[in-house]
Design a protein around this motif. Structure first.
Motif, PDB file in Angstrom:
ATOM      1  N   ASP A 117       2.172  -1.147   5.353  1.00 25.81           N
ATOM      2  CA  ASP A 117       2.505   0.249   5.095  1.00 25.81           C
ATOM      3  C   ASP A 117       2.167   0.624   3.656  1.00 25.81           C
ATOM      4  O   ASP A 117       1.641   1.696   3.383  1.00 25.81           O
ATOM      5  CB  ASP A 117       3.985   0.526   5.367  1.00 25.81           C
ATOM      6  CG  ASP A 117       4.340   0.428   6.836  1.00 25.81           C
ATOM      7  OD1 ASP A 117       3.423   0.509   7.688  1.00 25.81           O
ATOM      8  OD2 ASP A 117       5.535   0.252   7.137  1.00 25.81           O
ATOM      9  N   ARG A 118       2.469  -0.271   2.723  1.00 30.65           N
ATOM     10  CA  ARG A 118       2.168  -0.021   1.308  1.00 30.65           C
ATOM     11  C   ARG A 118       0.664   0.121   1.102  1.00 30.65           C
ATOM     12  O   ARG A 118       0.203   0.995   0.369  1.00 30.65           O
ATOM     13  CB  ARG A 118       2.732  -1.137   0.435  1.00 30.65           C
ATOM     14  CG  ARG A 118       2.453  -0.933  -1.044  1.00 30.65           C
ATOM     15  CD  ARG A 118       3.212  -1.908  -1.914  1.00 30.65           C
ATOM     16  NE  ARG A 118       4.643  -1.664  -1.905  1.00 30.65           N
ATOM     17  CZ  ARG A 118       5.250  -0.671  -2.560  1.00 30.65           C
ATOM     18  NH1 ARG A 118       4.527   0.186  -3.257  1.00 30.65           N
ATOM     19  NH2 ARG A 118       6.542  -0.527  -2.522  1.00 30.65           N
ATOM     20  N   ILE A 119      -0.108  -0.704   1.774  1.00 33.16           N
ATOM     21  CA  ILE A 119      -1.574  -0.641   1.657  1.00 33.16           C
ATOM     22  C   ILE A 119      -2.084   0.703   2.184  1.00 33.16           C
ATOM     23  O   ILE A 119      -2.893   1.367   1.534  1.00 33.16           O
ATOM     24  CB  ILE A 119      -2.244  -1.814   2.405  1.00 33.16           C
ATOM     25  CG1 ILE A 119      -1.964  -3.120   1.665  1.00 33.16           C
ATOM     26  CG2 ILE A 119      -3.746  -1.580   2.570  1.00 33.16           C
ATOM     27  CD1 ILE A 119      -2.330  -4.366   2.447  1.00 33.16           C
ATOM     28  N   ARG A 120      -1.581   1.123   3.345  1.00 38.39           N
ATOM     29  CA  ARG A 120      -2.025   2.401   3.920  1.00 38.39           C
ATOM     30  C   ARG A 120      -1.639   3.575   3.026  1.00 38.39           C
ATOM     31  O   ARG A 120      -2.425   4.501   2.818  1.00 38.39           O
ATOM     32  CB  ARG A 120      -1.426   2.576   5.319  1.00 38.39           C
ATOM     33  CG  ARG A 120      -2.085   1.685   6.340  1.00 38.39           C
ATOM     34  CD  ARG A 120      -1.524   1.912   7.735  1.00 38.39           C
ATOM     35  NE  ARG A 120      -2.082   0.962   8.665  1.00 38.39           N
ATOM     36  CZ  ARG A 120      -1.479  -0.180   9.020  1.00 38.39           C
ATOM     37  NH1 ARG A 120      -0.307  -0.501   8.528  1.00 38.39           N
ATOM     38  NH2 ARG A 120      -2.064  -0.989   9.877  1.00 38.39           N
ATOM     39  N   LEU A 121      -0.423   3.539   2.499  1.00 41.04           N
ATOM     40  CA  LEU A 121       0.013   4.617   1.609  1.00 41.04           C
ATOM     41  C   LEU A 121      -0.814   4.637   0.327  1.00 41.04           C
ATOM     42  O   LEU A 121      -1.135   5.706  -0.196  1.00 41.04           O
ATOM     43  CB  LEU A 121       1.501   4.482   1.294  1.00 41.04           C
ATOM     44  CG  LEU A 121       2.449   4.802   2.450  1.00 41.04           C
ATOM     45  CD1 LEU A 121       3.886   4.445   2.074  1.00 41.04           C
ATOM     46  CD2 LEU A 121       2.345   6.266   2.844  1.00 41.04           C
ATOM     47  N   THR A 122      -1.166   3.471  -0.169  1.00 42.94           N
ATOM     48  CA  THR A 122      -2.004   3.400  -1.371  1.00 42.94           C
ATOM     49  C   THR A 122      -3.384   3.993  -1.094  1.00 42.94           C
ATOM     50  O   THR A 122      -3.936   4.728  -1.917  1.00 42.94           O
ATOM     51  CB  THR A 122      -2.123   1.948  -1.862  1.00 42.94           C
ATOM     52  OG1 THR A 122      -0.809   1.470  -2.177  1.00 42.94           O
ATOM     53  CG2 THR A 122      -3.000   1.849  -3.103  1.00 42.94           C
ATOM     54  N   HIS A 123      -3.930   3.701   0.069  1.00 44.14           N
ATOM     55  CA  HIS A 123      -5.225   4.298   0.444  1.00 44.14           C
ATOM     56  C   HIS A 123      -5.107   5.815   0.543  1.00 44.14           C
ATOM     57  O   HIS A 123      -6.033   6.538   0.148  1.00 44.14           O
ATOM     58  CB  HIS A 123      -5.720   3.727   1.768  1.00 44.14           C
ATOM     59  CG  HIS A 123      -6.187   2.318   1.675  1.00 44.14           C
ATOM     60  ND1 HIS A 123      -6.520   1.568   2.771  1.00 44.14           N
ATOM     61  CD2 HIS A 123      -6.368   1.493   0.619  1.00 44.14           C
ATOM     62  CE1 HIS A 123      -6.900   0.367   2.398  1.00 44.14           C
ATOM     63  NE2 HIS A 123      -6.809   0.295   1.091  1.00 44.14           N
ATOM     64  N   MET A 124      -3.969   6.287   1.060  1.00 39.60           N
ATOM     65  CA  MET A 124      -3.754   7.732   1.142  1.00 39.60           C
ATOM     66  C   MET A 124      -3.737   8.355  -0.244  1.00 39.60           C
ATOM     67  O   MET A 124      -4.315   9.423  -0.455  1.00 39.60           O
ATOM     68  CB  MET A 124      -2.437   8.030   1.858  1.00 39.60           C
ATOM     69  CG  MET A 124      -2.478   7.789   3.349  1.00 39.60           C
ATOM     70  SD  MET A 124      -0.862   8.037   4.138  1.00 39.60           S
ATOM     71  CE  MET A 124      -0.610   9.785   3.853  1.00 39.60           C
ATOM     72  N   THR A 125      -3.082   7.694  -1.210  1.00 36.29           N
ATOM     73  CA  THR A 125      -3.028   8.264  -2.561  1.00 36.29           C
ATOM     74  C   THR A 125      -4.425   8.323  -3.177  1.00 36.29           C
ATOM     75  O   THR A 125      -4.745   9.277  -3.877  1.00 36.29           O
ATOM     76  CB  THR A 125      -2.082   7.482  -3.491  1.00 36.29           C
ATOM     77  OG1 THR A 125      -2.551   6.151  -3.669  1.00 36.29           O
ATOM     78  CG2 THR A 125      -0.659   7.466  -2.968  1.00 36.29           C
ATOM     79  N   LEU A 133       0.567  14.145  -1.820  1.00 36.78           N
ATOM     80  CA  LEU A 133       0.442  13.074  -2.807  1.00 36.78           C
ATOM     81  C   LEU A 133       1.777  12.805  -3.485  1.00 36.78           C
ATOM     82  O   LEU A 133       2.173  11.646  -3.664  1.00 36.78           O
ATOM     83  CB  LEU A 133      -0.627  13.417  -3.847  1.00 36.78           C
ATOM     84  CG  LEU A 133      -0.874  12.362  -4.925  1.00 36.78           C
ATOM     85  CD1 LEU A 133      -1.278  11.022  -4.316  1.00 36.78           C
ATOM     86  CD2 LEU A 133      -1.933  12.847  -5.898  1.00 36.78           C
ATOM     87  N   ALA A 134       2.504  13.840  -3.846  1.00 34.55           N
ATOM     88  CA  ALA A 134       3.813  13.661  -4.472  1.00 34.55           C
ATOM     89  C   ALA A 134       4.778  12.952  -3.521  1.00 34.55           C
ATOM     90  O   ALA A 134       5.522  12.050  -3.936  1.00 34.55           O
ATOM     91  CB  ALA A 134       4.385  15.014  -4.891  1.00 34.55           C
ATOM     92  N   ALA A 135       4.752  13.304  -2.248  1.00 35.13           N
ATOM     93  CA  ALA A 135       5.633  12.671  -1.270  1.00 35.13           C
ATOM     94  C   ALA A 135       5.271  11.200  -1.057  1.00 35.13           C
ATOM     95  O   ALA A 135       6.152  10.338  -0.979  1.00 35.13           O
ATOM     96  CB  ALA A 135       5.577  13.433   0.050  1.00 35.13           C
ATOM     97  N   VAL A 136       3.975  10.908  -0.978  1.00 36.80           N
ATOM     98  CA  VAL A 136       3.539   9.526  -0.786  1.00 36.80           C
ATOM     99  C   VAL A 136       3.895   8.687  -2.003  1.00 36.80           C
ATOM    100  O   VAL A 136       4.396   7.559  -1.884  1.00 36.80           O
ATOM    101  CB  VAL A 136       2.026   9.454  -0.475  1.00 36.80           C
ATOM    102  CG1 VAL A 136       1.532   8.012  -0.481  1.00 36.80           C
ATOM    103  CG2 VAL A 136       1.734  10.102   0.878  1.00 36.80           C
ATOM    104  N   ASN A 137       3.658   9.225  -3.192  1.00 41.28           N
ATOM    105  CA  ASN A 137       4.013   8.488  -4.418  1.00 41.28           C
ATOM    106  C   ASN A 137       5.512   8.220  -4.476  1.00 41.28           C
ATOM    107  O   ASN A 137       5.942   7.136  -4.872  1.00 41.28           O
ATOM    108  CB  ASN A 137       3.557   9.249  -5.657  1.00 41.28           C
ATOM    109  CG  ASN A 137       2.092   9.053  -5.941  1.00 41.28           C
ATOM    110  OD1 ASN A 137       1.510   8.014  -5.601  1.00 41.28           O
ATOM    111  ND2 ASN A 137       1.461  10.034  -6.554  1.00 41.28           N
ATOM    112  N   SER A 138       6.323   9.182  -4.068  1.00 43.59           N
ATOM    113  CA  SER A 138       7.767   9.010  -4.051  1.00 43.59           C
ATOM    114  C   SER A 138       8.160   7.890  -3.094  1.00 43.59           C
ATOM    115  O   SER A 138       9.016   7.052  -3.406  1.00 43.59           O
ATOM    116  CB  SER A 138       8.443  10.315  -3.658  1.00 43.59           C
ATOM    117  OG  SER A 138       9.831  10.148  -3.553  1.00 43.59           O
ATOM    118  N   THR A 139       7.520   7.853  -1.951  1.00 44.92           N
ATOM    119  CA  THR A 139       7.784   6.802  -0.956  1.00 44.92           C
ATOM    120  C   THR A 139       7.390   5.432  -1.509  1.00 44.92           C
ATOM    121  O   THR A 139       8.134   4.460  -1.359  1.00 44.92           O
ATOM    122  CB  THR A 139       7.018   7.091   0.351  1.00 44.92           C
ATOM    123  OG1 THR A 139       7.448   8.356   0.864  1.00 44.92           O
ATOM    124  CG2 THR A 139       7.260   6.012   1.378  1.00 44.92           C
TER     125      THR A 139
END
Length: 79
Positions: free
Chosen positions: A5-13, A69-75
């Protein structure tokens, strides 16, 4: 948070950052039609990439991407 999940969120950012920088560089909606990186991203979104309008892509980059981006970074920070 699971490592995948962290990897996917990092790719999203990273992808969101590219879209936001495109806007912040002062590019116009018309620039989407000739920008190779955006054309490549559009092709990767779906196989029927011709169905994705540049107007939708522009609105997403200009309005939705910064909030997402703000929401993903917060997560990422809380996980």
């Amino acid at each position: 948070m699971k490592p995948d999940d962290r990897i996917r969120l990092t790719h999203m950012t990273e992808a969101l950052g590219h879209a936001i920088r495109f806007i912040d560089e002062g590019r116009s909606r018309g620039d989407l039609d000739s920008e190779p990186a955006i054309i490549g991203m559009r092709r990767r979104l779906v196989h029927a990439y011709a169905d994705i309008g540049h107007d939708i892509l522009w609105t997403t980059a200009a309005e939705a991407a910064p909030k997402l981006l703000a929401a993903v970074n917060s997560t990422l920070e809380s996980g």
